[in-house]
Design a protein around this motif. Structure first.
Motif, short mmCIF file in Angstrom:
data_model
loop_
_atom_site.label_atom_id
_atom_site.label_comp_id
_atom_site.label_asym_id
_atom_site.label_seq_id
_atom_site.Cartn_x
_atom_site.Cartn_y
_atom_site.Cartn_z
N MET A 128 5.69 5.05 -17.17
CA MET A 128 6.43 3.83 -17.66
C MET A 128 7.66 4.33 -18.20
O MET A 128 7.78 5.54 -18.86
CB MET A 128 5.57 3.17 -18.81
CG MET A 128 5.76 3.66 -20.03
SD MET A 128 4.86 2.66 -21.41
CE MET A 128 5.68 1.44 -21.75
N ASN A 129 8.74 3.72 -17.94
CA ASN A 129 9.83 3.85 -18.26
C ASN A 129 10.07 3.60 -19.90
O ASN A 129 9.68 2.72 -20.33
CB ASN A 129 11.09 3.10 -17.61
CG ASN A 129 11.05 3.38 -16.25
OD1 ASN A 129 10.88 4.51 -15.91
ND2 ASN A 129 11.47 2.37 -15.38
N ALA A 177 13.57 7.19 -25.78
CA ALA A 177 14.10 8.29 -25.20
C ALA A 177 14.94 9.17 -26.19
O ALA A 177 14.64 10.30 -26.27
CB ALA A 177 15.13 7.98 -24.02
N ASP A 189 11.06 17.75 -22.45
CA ASP A 189 10.23 17.05 -21.93
C ASP A 189 8.88 17.86 -22.73
O ASP A 189 8.95 18.79 -23.44
CB ASP A 189 9.89 17.35 -20.41
CG ASP A 189 9.95 18.82 -20.10
OD1 ASP A 189 11.00 19.66 -20.55
OD2 ASP A 189 8.76 19.65 -19.60
N TRP A 248 5.65 13.15 -20.87
CA TRP A 248 6.94 12.48 -21.14
C TRP A 248 8.29 13.30 -20.89
O TRP A 248 7.96 14.59 -20.67
CB TRP A 248 6.82 11.87 -22.38
CG TRP A 248 7.02 12.77 -23.54
CD1 TRP A 248 6.16 13.28 -24.32
CD2 TRP A 248 8.14 13.47 -24.14
NE1 TRP A 248 6.44 14.16 -25.20
CE2 TRP A 248 7.91 14.07 -25.35
CE3 TRP A 248 9.48 13.32 -23.73
CZ2 TRP A 248 8.74 15.04 -25.97
CZ3 TRP A 248 10.66 13.97 -24.56
CH2 TRP A 248 10.04 14.61 -25.54
N SER A 274 17.81 8.04 -20.96
CA SER A 274 16.55 7.57 -20.18
C SER A 274 15.34 8.15 -20.49
O SER A 274 15.38 9.36 -20.89
CB SER A 274 16.91 7.36 -18.71
OG SER A 274 17.39 8.49 -18.40
N TRP A 277 10.75 8.73 -19.37
CA TRP A 277 9.49 8.39 -18.82
C TRP A 277 8.41 8.90 -19.51
O TRP A 277 8.40 10.01 -20.25
CB TRP A 277 9.55 8.94 -17.17
CG TRP A 277 7.92 8.50 -16.78
CD1 TRP A 277 7.69 7.56 -15.69
CD2 TRP A 277 7.07 9.30 -16.63
NE1 TRP A 277 6.54 7.49 -15.50
CE2 TRP A 277 6.08 8.94 -15.90
CE3 TRP A 277 6.64 10.60 -17.05
CZ2 TRP A 277 4.88 9.54 -15.70
CZ3 TRP A 277 5.62 11.21 -16.90
CH2 TRP A 277 4.62 10.61 -16.28
N SER A 278 7.30 8.09 -19.74
CA SER A 278 6.10 8.67 -20.37
C SER A 278 4.99 8.06 -19.68
O SER A 278 4.97 6.95 -18.86
CB SER A 278 6.02 7.91 -21.65
OG SER A 278 4.88 8.37 -22.40
N TYR A 279 3.93 8.92 -19.34
CA TYR A 279 2.46 8.48 -18.72
C TYR A 279 2.19 7.34 -19.41
O TYR A 279 1.45 6.26 -18.94
CB TYR A 279 1.51 9.68 -18.86
CG TYR A 279 0.36 9.44 -17.85
CD1 TYR A 279 -0.77 8.69 -18.46
CD2 TYR A 279 0.33 9.79 -16.64
CE1 TYR A 279 -1.74 8.24 -17.72
CE2 TYR A 279 -0.94 9.65 -15.82
CZ TYR A 279 -1.97 8.78 -16.49
OH TYR A 279 -3.08 8.49 -15.88
#
Length: 184
Positions: free
Chosen positions: A1-2, A8, A74, A84, A176, A178-180
């Motif tokens: 998911m963003n 972030a 990360d 993430w 920006s 992302w994360s699971y």
């Protein structure tokens, strides 16, 4: 998911290391791990005392040629549900190293091909001007010291051996990530 920009930034700020991506004038990318701290909506990192091949670091030359940079922090784990990454895109500039605390070398007079003698700085040969400390303006000197203080607050290694090299200041224009899984 963003991740939204705030999440972030939060995850990035909590990370211990990031990777700084720069590009030279010919478009050749360069990637290095860096320690960093956040200062408002900027990221600061410094050239520190850790051994390096040279003091003429490619990242500094690349920023002079192209100030657009990206950083990524990360988290990886075998449990992929915890993965993430967070990215910061921005414009970088190099704040010259603060001169040593010893007495400054007096300015010297230099004759130029274009005309009469002028007063030049002690390091670069550039014209000396009011409001400068060594190579840095008074404002840049304050930014440099603030960045070093932020780094020392985050990393205990810098409390004992504060960086003395140039500081890279990145004005972040875009966060920006992302994360699971959603944020906890």
């Amino acid at each position: 998911m963003n991740l939204d920009a705030g999440e972030a930034r939060r995850r990035f700020a909590a990370a211990r290391v990031a990777r700084l991506a720069t590009v030279d004038a010919a478009g050749q990318p360069h990637l290095v791990p860096v320690t960093f701290a956040l200062q408002d909506n900027a990221i600061v990192t410094a050239v520190d005392h850790k051994p390096k091949r040279s003091t003429a670091l490619r990242r500094l030359a690349n920023i002079a040629a192209n100030p657009r940079v990206a950083l990524i922090a990360d988290h990886y784990d075998e449990d992929w549900r915890t993965l993430w990454w967070a990215r910061a895109d921005g414009l970088a500039r190099v704040i010259p190293a603060e001169p040593p605390a010893t007495a400054p070398e007096p300015a010297r007079t230099a004759r130029t091909a274009a005309g009469p003698a002028r007063i030049v700085g002690t390091v670069t040969g550039e014209p000396a001007c009011a409001g400068t400390v060594g190579n840095a303006s008074v404002g840049e000197s304050a930014v440099w010291h603030g960045a070093i203080d932020r780094l020392a607050a985050k990393y205990h290694q810098y409390q004992r051996h504060r960086p003395t090299g140039p500081v890279i200041l990145i004005d972040v224009h875009h966060w920006s990530g992302w994360s699971y899984s959603p944020a906890p």
